[in-house]
Design an enzyme around this catalytic site. Structure first.
Site, short mmCIF file in Angstrom:
data_model
loop_
_atom_site.label_atom_id
_atom_site.label_comp_id
_atom_site.label_asym_id
_atom_site.label_seq_id
_atom_site.Cartn_x
_atom_site.Cartn_y
_atom_site.Cartn_z
N HIS A 42 0.96 -1.18 0.03
CA HIS A 42 0.07 -0.08 -0.04
C HIS A 42 0.84 1.14 -0.05
O HIS A 42 0.33 2.37 -0.32
CB HIS A 42 -0.92 0.08 1.26
CG HIS A 42 -1.47 -1.23 1.42
ND1 HIS A 42 -1.14 -2.09 2.42
CD2 HIS A 42 -2.74 -1.72 0.97
CE1 HIS A 42 -1.80 -3.35 2.29
NE2 HIS A 42 -2.83 -3.05 1.38
N GLU A 75 -3.12 3.12 2.10
CA GLU A 75 -2.72 3.89 0.66
C GLU A 75 -2.77 5.18 0.82
O GLU A 75 -1.79 6.04 0.34
CB GLU A 75 -3.39 3.10 -0.59
CG GLU A 75 -2.91 3.80 -1.78
CD GLU A 75 -3.71 3.31 -2.93
OE1 GLU A 75 -4.11 1.99 -3.05
OE2 GLU A 75 -3.56 4.20 -4.07
N CYS A 99 -6.23 1.32 -10.76
CA CYS A 99 -5.51 0.51 -11.47
C CYS A 99 -6.05 -0.59 -12.56
O CYS A 99 -6.94 -0.78 -12.30
CB CYS A 99 -4.39 -0.24 -10.34
SG CYS A 99 -5.04 -1.91 -10.15
N SER A 157 -9.90 -2.98 0.30
CA SER A 157 -10.78 -2.04 -0.25
C SER A 157 -11.34 -2.67 -1.53
O SER A 157 -12.58 -2.33 -2.09
CB SER A 157 -9.71 -0.60 -0.65
OG SER A 157 -10.51 0.21 -1.42
S1 SF4 Z 1 -1.95 -3.85 -9.14
FE1 SF4 Z 1 -3.36 -2.62 -8.52
S2 SF4 Z 1 -4.96 -3.68 -6.91
FE2 SF4 Z 1 -2.84 -4.59 -7.40
S3 SF4 Z 1 -1.50 -3.79 -5.80
FE3 SF4 Z 1 -1.04 -2.51 -7.35
S4 SF4 Z 1 -2.56 -0.75 -7.24
FE4 SF4 Z 1 -3.42 -2.36 -5.84
#
Ligand code: SF4
Length: 340
Positions: free
Chosen positions: A75, A127, A195, A224
């Site tokens: 995070h 995060e 993401c 989350s």
């Molecule tokens: S790929 Fe996306 S969901 Fe997975 S750890 Fe990274 S930011 Fe988080």
């Protein structure tokens, strides 16, 4: 007969795979214990598996003894945490997801261009704490369109926004729309900072909802992105439950249900999905199929600091060997002296 339809994609994302691999490799290279600040990813099963291998999870660096290898969770962490680790000389491997680091960099860039920065996300999530602590300068946190209305910033201020990576794509769109309505000069990455894994899993669960009577999401309550998946099921008017594994299913949920849509958050291992299928199978005959969906091919490189751990360990072992050799020589010479 209950039909189980699996979402595609579901479960582990590239950031989670990388973070778990970092702890695994750190344990392989230096041996237990390896300290991990915060749950490496938000999944109890993952944490317990790593604990059994020798990882020790702490919430604060003050709980890490001097000199011990320390991993930062996927995070991300605030700069103050990085500085504290540096001051204490702790060997750190940073498992912050590269997509989270990208958001940090983007926020700094917007601020350096003189814009007022707005972070869309949930207060208190690690995060968000990490992102707030990685950006030097004022950052306004908003979690909803309503909170945008109460921002005390003049309407003609040039603003920019960044987003938490695991938000609901739809909620984020409505917050961005509220920002565009309130301010005359707004820039930001649209929803692309959410993401790829979050976006793909949310799209897949929406597809799943079209064919299901019930939605089950495998994930931990503090995950989350898993919570967002369950919310999508509810928004689509389906009974939807977030469960840790097969032991948490309730037979009552399946009364009058023909088709179960099953998915998993980005931090939930596939074996837990399989445990849910096994548990449903215990209720009666089932068929299992998987929706066609995006095949993810993204993988993130491991940090080079892992290699240094190996070097440190080798040097450490060398030192140990030398110390042992010199002790043996001393003891031999002592023995000789005693004999003489
Ligand atoms: S790929 Fe996306 S969901 Fe997975 S750890 Fe990274 S930011 Fe988080």
């Amino acid at each position: 007969m209950i039909k189980i339809i699996l979402a595609q994609p579901r479960g582990f994302c590239a950031g989670v795979i990388r973070a778990i691999e970092i702890v695994d490799q750190a344990l392989d290279r230096v041996g237990a214990p390896v300290y991990v600040r915060h749950e490496i990813v938000h999944n109890r099963h993952v944490v317990d598996t790593l604990k059994a291998k020798g990882a020790v999870f702490v919430e604060e660096l003050s709980e890490v003894p001097s000199g011990e290898v320390t991993v930062f969770s996927a995070h991300g962490v605030a700069r103050t945490v990085q500085e504290e680790a540096e001051q204490r000389g702790l060997p750190v491997v940073d498992a912050t997801c590269p997509l989270v680091n990208k958001v940090h960099a983007q926020g700094r860039r917007y601020l350096s261009h003189g814009r007022t920065l707005i972070l869309i996300g949930h207060a208190g999530h690690p995060e968000i704490e990490g992102t707030l602590g990685q950006i030097d300068g004022p950052v306004h946190l908003v979690g909803s369109a309503e909170q945008v209305a109460s921002l005390d910033i003049p309407a003609d201020t040039p603003v920019a926004f960044i987003t938490q990576t695991t938000l609901s794509v739809d909620d984020t769109r409505s917050v961005i729309a509220a920002l565009r309505q309130k301010f005359t000069d707004v820039i930001g990455p649209d929803t692309s900072d959410i993401c790829y894994a979050t976006q793909n899993r949310q799209a897949a669960v929406r597809d799943l909802c079209k064919k299901s009577d019930l939605i089950l999401v495998v994930g931990s309550p503090n995950s989350s992105n898993s919570n967002r998946l369950r919310e999508i099921g509810l928004e689509e008017g389906l009974p939807s439950y977030l469960i840790a594994d097969g032991s948490e299913i309730d037979p009552v949920w399946f009364e009058g249900i023909n088709t179960v849509g099953l998915t998993a958050g980005a931090s939930a291992p596939e074996e837990l999905v399989q445990s849910v299928i096994t548990a449903i199978r215990a209720l009666g005959p089932v068929t299992v199929e998987q929706l066609a969906g995006v095949e993810e091919k993204i993988a993130f490189r491991l940090p080079p600091t892992l290699r240094h751990l190996k070097a440190r360990n080798a040097a450490h072992n060398n030192l140990d060997n030398k110390t042992a050799a010199s002790k043996e020589a001393d003891s031999l010479s002592n023995d000789t002296e005693q004999e003489a």
